[in-house]
Design an enzyme around this catalytic site. Sequence first.
Site, PDB file in Angstrom:
ATOM      1  N   HIS A  37     -22.994  16.178 -19.874  1.00 12.37           N
ATOM      2  CA  HIS A  37     -21.785  15.889 -20.655  1.00 12.37           C
ATOM      3  C   HIS A  37     -22.160  15.352 -22.039  1.00 12.37           C
ATOM      4  CE1 HIS A  37     -20.239  15.105 -16.406  1.00 12.37           C
ATOM      5  NE2 HIS A  37     -19.410  16.038 -16.840  1.00 12.37           N
ATOM      6  N   ASP A 151     -20.945  25.980 -16.170  1.00 12.45           N
ATOM      7  CA  ASP A 151     -19.735  26.613 -15.630  1.00 12.45           C
ATOM      8  C   ASP A 151     -19.488  27.882 -16.447  1.00 12.45           C
ATOM      9  OD1 ASP A 151     -18.801  24.414 -13.689  1.00 12.45           O
ATOM     10  OD2 ASP A 151     -19.251  23.350 -15.532  1.00 12.45           O
ATOM     11  N   VAL A 178     -28.046  21.451 -19.210  1.00 14.54           N
ATOM     12  CA  VAL A 178     -29.038  20.364 -19.187  1.00 14.54           C
ATOM     13  C   VAL A 178     -29.492  20.179 -17.740  1.00 14.54           C
ATOM     14  CG1 VAL A 178     -29.462  17.922 -19.660  1.00 14.54           C
ATOM     15  CG2 VAL A 178     -27.982  19.251 -21.175  1.00 14.54           C
ATOM     16  N   SER A 188     -22.060  16.151 -11.702  1.00 21.01           N
ATOM     17  CA  SER A 188     -21.477  14.911 -11.153  1.00 21.01           C
ATOM     18  C   SER A 188     -21.575  14.910  -9.633  1.00 21.01           C
ATOM     19  CB  SER A 188     -20.010  14.803 -11.563  1.00 21.01           C
ATOM     20  OG  SER A 188     -19.900  14.890 -12.962  1.00 21.01           O
TER      21      SER A 188
HETATM   22  P1  AMP Z   1     -17.020  18.472 -15.560  1.00 25.39           P
HETATM   23  O1  AMP Z   1     -16.887  17.006 -15.814  1.00 25.39           O
HETATM   24  O2  AMP Z   1     -17.930  18.817 -14.435  1.00 25.39           O
HETATM   25  O3  AMP Z   1     -15.699  19.189 -15.531  1.00 25.39           O
HETATM   26  O4  AMP Z   1     -17.776  19.050 -16.837  1.00 25.39           O
HETATM   27  C1  AMP Z   1     -17.281  18.845 -18.132  1.00 25.39           C
HETATM   28  C2  AMP Z   1     -18.023  19.755 -19.086  1.00 25.39           C
HETATM   29  O5  AMP Z   1     -19.405  19.423 -19.059  1.00 25.39           O
HETATM   30  C3  AMP Z   1     -17.924  21.231 -18.688  1.00 25.39           C
HETATM   31  O6  AMP Z   1     -17.758  22.010 -19.866  1.00 25.39           O
HETATM   32  C4  AMP Z   1     -19.226  21.485 -18.005  1.00 25.39           C
HETATM   33  O7  AMP Z   1     -19.636  22.829 -18.086  1.00 25.39           O
HETATM   34  C5  AMP Z   1     -20.155  20.586 -18.812  1.00 25.39           C
HETATM   35  N1  AMP Z   1     -21.358  20.294 -18.037  1.00 25.39           N
HETATM   36  C6  AMP Z   1     -21.430  19.781 -16.781  1.00 25.39           C
HETATM   37  N2  AMP Z   1     -22.713  19.710 -16.368  1.00 25.39           N
HETATM   38  C7  AMP Z   1     -23.471  20.196 -17.377  1.00 25.39           C
HETATM   39  C8  AMP Z   1     -24.870  20.400 -17.559  1.00 25.39           C
HETATM   40  N3  AMP Z   1     -25.749  20.088 -16.619  1.00 25.39           N
HETATM   41  N4  AMP Z   1     -25.285  20.921 -18.733  1.00 25.39           N
HETATM   42  C9  AMP Z   1     -24.392  21.254 -19.708  1.00 25.39           C
HETATM   43  N5  AMP Z   1     -23.069  21.087 -19.602  1.00 25.39           N
HETATM   44  C10 AMP Z   1     -22.608  20.574 -18.459  1.00 25.39           C
END
Ligand code: AMP
Length: 282
Positions: A37, A151, A178, A188
């Site tokens: 994030h 995603d 990442v 998460s």
């Molecule tokens: P989430 O909180 O899981 O809905 O993720 C929020 C944003 O962070 C989304 O656009 C995800 O694709 C991005 N995100 C989550 N994990 C990663 C990661 N490991 N590397 C890059 N972006 C991420």
Amino acid sequence: MKIVRTVSELQKYISEAVAKNQTIGLVPTMGALHAGHLSLVDRARRENQVVVVSVFVNPTQFNNPADLETYPRTEEADMKLLQAAGVDIAFVPTAEEVYGDTPDTKQFDLGTVAEVMEGAMRPGHFNGVAQIVSRLFLWTRPTKAYFGKKDFQQIAVIRRMASTEGFTDIDIVACPIVRENDGLALSSRNVRLTPEMRKYAPTIYATLTESLEDRRQGKTVTEVIESVTKKLNSIPGVKVEYYSIVDPDTMLPVDNWNQVEHPVGCITVYFGDVRLIDNITY
Ligand code: AMP
């Protein structure tokens, strides 16, 4: 950093920024923030005058109530991380604030990009994503919005939503995945892995990386899908939900490697009861 819990307060700050002609970067998240994030937040910080990060576990995108229930919530730690990252506005609404008393029934026209893979496995998921992201776009009016390639399909769905809903002036920025040092994509949900499953979880990325070599050695798309699936399924407690090698624009499966320039292999795999997602570009 301002912690904003209502739409009206958010809109007040956004109006001020718009009046000053400031660029606005939006990073939508569901909290339990990690370095993945924060890489989006850092990029938004570098490229915009005002940075808004939303932290909201959006109930309408969970098709599995147990997943919603067990989704990690770490607001205090999240706010510290966002403050340290130089965020201007953390938007942390309740579900009532976002949706009011009545459930959102709007059905988006997300086209074929939303029908396969996650769309097929998680009915209603992408419609829920479109519901929340379209609201965030409307309220925040960002110059740029940042999403992670972890995603991968979600980015295609958001681009489609943005074009059908008239958010064509928002620059949708896709950011690299990442990973932990051992290759596991940060998520998460990783905190829910048992120590044993955590030990095996890097196999996902290792297997995907090995499959690049399999392709170079002449294996067909079907053979690569079979070998990735077989390798991961051979770990006790691990079950591949799908492995699809797709056209990165349409999300539809490719039959052979040369159908598009860079096919993307998208995987979802259960490690115990934790559903992990990853992808690799061939
Ligand atoms: P989430 O909180 O899981 O809905 O993720 C929020 C944003 O962070 C989304 O656009 C995800 O694709 C991005 N995100 C989550 N994990 C990663 C990661 N490991 N590397 C890059 N972006 C991420």
